[in-house]
Design a protein around this motif. Sequence first.
Motif, PDB file in Angstrom:
ATOM      1  N   ASP A  13       0.853  -1.194   0.000  1.00  0.00           N
ATOM      2  CA  ASP A  13       0.000   0.000   0.000  1.00  0.00           C
ATOM      3  C   ASP A  13       0.885   1.239   0.000  1.00  0.00           C
ATOM      4  N   ASP A  14       0.492   2.246  -0.754  1.00  0.00           N
ATOM      5  CA  ASP A  14       1.283   3.475  -0.828  1.00  0.00           C
ATOM      6  C   ASP A  14       0.830   4.550   0.156  1.00  0.00           C
ATOM      7  N   LYS A  16       0.980   6.023   3.427  1.00  0.00           N
ATOM      8  CA  LYS A  16       1.864   5.917   4.591  1.00  0.00           C
ATOM      9  C   LYS A  16       1.107   5.982   5.924  1.00  0.00           C
ATOM     10  N   SER A  39       5.489  -0.252  -1.065  1.00  0.00           N
ATOM     11  CA  SER A  39       4.665   0.901  -1.428  1.00  0.00           C
ATOM     12  C   SER A  39       4.003   0.777  -2.799  1.00  0.00           C
ATOM     13  N   ASN A  40       4.294  -0.300  -3.523  1.00  0.00           N
ATOM     14  CA  ASN A  40       3.597  -0.542  -4.794  1.00  0.00           C
ATOM     15  C   ASN A  40       3.739  -2.016  -5.175  1.00  0.00           C
ATOM     16  N   MET A  70      -2.389   2.139  -6.552  1.00  0.00           N
ATOM     17  CA  MET A  70      -1.013   2.504  -6.196  1.00  0.00           C
ATOM     18  C   MET A  70      -0.277   2.936  -7.457  1.00  0.00           C
TER      19      MET A  70
END
Length: 138
Positions: A13-14, A16, A39-40, A70
């Motif tokens: 998941d991007d 934060k 993050s991707n 993402m």
Amino acid sequence: MSKPVIDLACIIDDDKIYVNLIRKVIESRALSKDLLIFSNGKEALDYFEYLFNNFEAYKVPNIIFLDLNMPVMDGWQFLEHFMKIEKKFKKIITLYIVSSSIDPVDIGKANKLSSISGYIIKPVKPGELEDLFRKKSF
């Protein structure tokens, strides 16, 4: 502190803020011994392909929480590639889509994929997250 429910969890998941929230819940409730964060989809896919190519299946997570939207490689693109290699790990991997999308097309598409254990709409409540860890026998 109690023994963790599982050895390894993964968040792709991007967002934060969401990732930090979920990480804190997982740590505070001893849900997983270790946690992978990507993050991707491309970062995650590179990791899984490395594990497969280097016979390191023991580093495969028990549970994956995948976002759909993402940059670089979205959740659908990740799934397309991941589903081709996941069975080669010879380990049950529980995968949940966790998305802010309430689009019936996304939900329907996810429900048709045998690799997906469920579709969860953000925000995820801490108790709901804990239930996901505890209800599966990994």
